[in-house]
Write an enzyme that holds these catalytic residues in place. Structure first.
Site, PDB file in Angstrom:
ATOM      1  N   GLY A  31       0.811  -1.215   0.000  1.00  0.00           N
ATOM      2  CA  GLY A  31       0.000   0.000   0.000  1.00  0.00           C
ATOM      3  C   GLY A  31       0.843   1.263   0.000  1.00  0.00           C
ATOM      4  O   GLY A  31       2.030   1.227  -0.350  1.00  0.00           O
ATOM      5  N   ASN A  32       0.209   2.398   0.372  1.00  0.00           N
ATOM      6  CA  ASN A  32       0.848   3.713   0.294  1.00  0.00           C
ATOM      7  C   ASN A  32       1.433   3.894  -1.119  1.00  0.00           C
ATOM      8  O   ASN A  32       2.610   4.165  -1.304  1.00  0.00           O
ATOM      9  CB  ASN A  32       1.938   3.874   1.371  1.00  0.00           C
ATOM     10  CG  ASN A  32       2.412   5.313   1.475  1.00  0.00           C
ATOM     11  OD1 ASN A  32       3.589   5.607   1.383  1.00  0.00           O
ATOM     12  ND2 ASN A  32       1.485   6.239   1.623  1.00  0.00           N
ATOM     13  N   LEU A  33       0.546   3.724  -2.080  1.00  0.00           N
ATOM     14  CA  LEU A  33       0.970   3.619  -3.481  1.00  0.00           C
ATOM     15  C   LEU A  33       1.482   4.952  -4.023  1.00  0.00           C
ATOM     16  O   LEU A  33       0.933   6.010  -3.741  1.00  0.00           O
ATOM     17  CB  LEU A  33      -0.206   3.125  -4.323  1.00  0.00           C
ATOM     18  CG  LEU A  33      -0.824   1.799  -3.842  1.00  0.00           C
ATOM     19  CD1 LEU A  33      -1.999   1.403  -4.729  1.00  0.00           C
ATOM     20  CD2 LEU A  33       0.209   0.680  -3.781  1.00  0.00           C
ATOM     21  N   HIS A  37       4.549   2.280  -7.952  1.00  0.00           N
ATOM     22  CA  HIS A  37       3.532   1.220  -7.970  1.00  0.00           C
ATOM     23  C   HIS A  37       2.631   1.345  -9.195  1.00  0.00           C
ATOM     24  O   HIS A  37       2.247   0.346  -9.794  1.00  0.00           O
ATOM     25  CB  HIS A  37       2.632   1.324  -6.723  1.00  0.00           C
ATOM     26  CG  HIS A  37       3.321   1.037  -5.432  1.00  0.00           C
ATOM     27  ND1 HIS A  37       3.561   1.998  -4.480  1.00  0.00           N
ATOM     28  CD2 HIS A  37       3.817  -0.117  -4.928  1.00  0.00           C
ATOM     29  CE1 HIS A  37       4.162   1.453  -3.443  1.00  0.00           C
ATOM     30  NE2 HIS A  37       4.347   0.176  -3.689  1.00  0.00           N
ATOM     31  N   GLN A  61       8.270  -8.844   7.742  1.00  0.00           N
ATOM     32  CA  GLN A  61       9.465  -8.252   7.132  1.00  0.00           C
ATOM     33  C   GLN A  61       9.918  -6.962   7.815  1.00  0.00           C
ATOM     34  O   GLN A  61      10.748  -6.247   7.295  1.00  0.00           O
ATOM     35  CB  GLN A  61       9.265  -8.067   5.625  1.00  0.00           C
ATOM     36  CG  GLN A  61       8.266  -7.010   5.216  1.00  0.00           C
ATOM     37  CD  GLN A  61       7.947  -7.089   3.726  1.00  0.00           C
ATOM     38  OE1 GLN A  61       7.177  -7.917   3.293  1.00  0.00           O
ATOM     39  NE2 GLN A  61       8.538  -6.211   2.934  1.00  0.00           N
ATOM     40  N   SER A 187       9.591   5.876  -3.247  1.00  0.00           N
ATOM     41  CA  SER A 187       9.528   4.867  -2.186  1.00  0.00           C
ATOM     42  C   SER A 187       8.579   5.372  -1.104  1.00  0.00           C
ATOM     43  O   SER A 187       8.538   6.577  -0.831  1.00  0.00           O
ATOM     44  CB  SER A 187      10.923   4.677  -1.578  1.00  0.00           C
ATOM     45  OG  SER A 187      10.823   3.989  -0.350  1.00  0.00           O
ATOM     46  N   ARG A 189       9.063   4.964   1.867  1.00  0.00           N
ATOM     47  CA  ARG A 189       9.910   5.424   2.973  1.00  0.00           C
ATOM     48  C   ARG A 189      10.390   6.857   2.788  1.00  0.00           C
ATOM     49  O   ARG A 189      10.909   7.453   3.731  1.00  0.00           O
ATOM     50  CB  ARG A 189      11.078   4.459   3.175  1.00  0.00           C
ATOM     51  CG  ARG A 189      10.570   3.183   3.789  1.00  0.00           C
ATOM     52  CD  ARG A 189      11.477   2.030   3.654  1.00  0.00           C
ATOM     53  NE  ARG A 189      10.855   0.854   4.254  1.00  0.00           N
ATOM     54  CZ  ARG A 189      10.343  -0.168   3.559  1.00  0.00           C
ATOM     55  NH1 ARG A 189      10.375  -0.167   2.246  1.00  0.00           N
ATOM     56  NH2 ARG A 189       9.791  -1.187   4.186  1.00  0.00           N
TER      57      ARG A 189
HETATM   58  O1  PAF Z   1       7.964  -4.792  -2.221  1.00  0.00           O
HETATM   59  C1  PAF Z   1       7.053  -4.805  -1.369  1.00  0.00           C
HETATM   60  O2  PAF Z   1       6.214  -3.921  -1.297  1.00  0.00           O
HETATM   61  C2  PAF Z   1       6.966  -5.972  -0.389  1.00  0.00           C
HETATM   62  O3  PAF Z   1       8.226  -6.401  -0.004  1.00  0.00           O
HETATM   63  C3  PAF Z   1       6.127  -7.150  -0.937  1.00  0.00           C
HETATM   64  C4  PAF Z   1       6.761  -7.769  -2.170  1.00  0.00           C
HETATM   65  C5  PAF Z   1       4.725  -6.678  -1.271  1.00  0.00           C
HETATM   66  C6  PAF Z   1       6.035  -8.247   0.124  1.00  0.00           C
HETATM   67  O4  PAF Z   1       5.442  -7.778   1.295  1.00  0.00           O
END
Ligand code: PAF
Length: 283
Positions: A31-33, A37, A61, A187, A189
């Protein structure tokens, strides 16, 4: 555009799309496209008949260096953007849905040394969390094609290997890194950056370009080039984790004769850990 939250609803939709002969393309996201994306969604339409986007912030993760709760979540904007991109189906599951025991692939996921290198060295468990969720999403959704960004280059190589290891009948497609005008890669981030840091951040891409120029000019001492680039980033106010020149095919170490090279960088700026890379095909 259909939005589903449970595996049962998702499978119903996918089965009926598949029965009609549609080729399904998955774009997994957290998300947070942003524009990066959206380029994946556009590419997804070129790869098949129906585009499915998953939005799932994968707790596995995240490590102590990045706060899971602080990760930007913008579901309304995301859905509006996906609607504009003509995405057919959005899967927005809860943690329990994806991590239910029944959605664990039957086969164990093999571990590879690459998961512990580069970003894996600085974020222990990060790639194990990624392969776990991607394997589950592939198992649940069963797409024909899945699309990933080249910005997360190590992730891309690790996922290609996962598909081979697990025998998933899925074609992995990738899309070039999308950049802002000053070169900073899009990103989620980037939202952690202050206004001043945002201006400084372009130096990541500038450093990559300097390394690229050195390699194109025939410099052969890769260790010295990496060190210079680290120093350049440190001088510009970053805390670099690594700058690495690697073989772009599988991220093995590279030397002067390597014909397809990737220059990878990861560096902290304030609260943001930024990663980027540049591909270089030698003539
Ligand atoms: O790249 C990402 O946004 C994430 O690492 C993914 C591939 C959706 C897995 O959570």
């Amino acid at each position: 555009m259909q939005v589903v939250k449970t595996v049962a609803d998702l499978r119903q939709q996918i089965n009926s799309l598949k029965k009609q002969g549609n080729k399904i393309v998955l774009v997994p996201t957290m998300g947070n496209l942003h524009a990066g994306h959206l380029a994946l969604m556009k590419h997804a339409h070129r790869c098949g008949d129906r585009v499915v986007c998953s939005i799932f912030v994968n707790a596995l993760q995240f490590d102590r260096s990045e706060d899971l709760q602080a990760y930007p979540r913008t579901p309304e904007q995301d859905l509006a953007a996906l609607e504009d991109e003509n995405v057919d189906l959005v899967f927005m599951p809860a943690h329990e849905e994806v991590y239910a025991e029944e959605h664990k692939p039957k086969q164990d996921i093999p571990k590879h040394a690459l998961n512990e290198q580069l970003c894996g060295k600085y974020r222990p468990g990060f790639f194990d969390g990624i392969v776990e969720v991607v394997a589950r999403l592939f198992h649940i959704i069963n797409p024909d094609v899945a699309v990933f960004g080249e910005k997360d280059y190590q992730q891309l190589i690790i996922i290609k290997r996962l598909v081979q290891d697990m025998g998933f009948p899925i074609l992995i497609e990738s899309v070039a890194t999308q950049r802002e005008e000053d070169g900073l890669a899009y990103s989620s981030r980037n939202s952690y950056l202050s206004l001043n840091e945002r201006v400084q951040a372009k130096q990541i891409y500038e450093t990559l370009l300097v390394v690229k120029t050195q390699l194109e000019a025939g410099s052969q001492d890769f260790v010295a080039i990496e060190k210079q680039a680290m120093d350049q980033l440190a001088k510009a106010g970053f805390r670099p984790d690594y700058v690495a020149i690697r073989n772009a095919k599988g991220l093995e170490s590279a030397s002067y004769g390597t014909d397809f090279i990737v220059i990878l960088v990861a560096a902290w700026l304030g609260k943001a850990r930024l990663i980027d890379n540049l591909l270089l095909q030698k003539r």
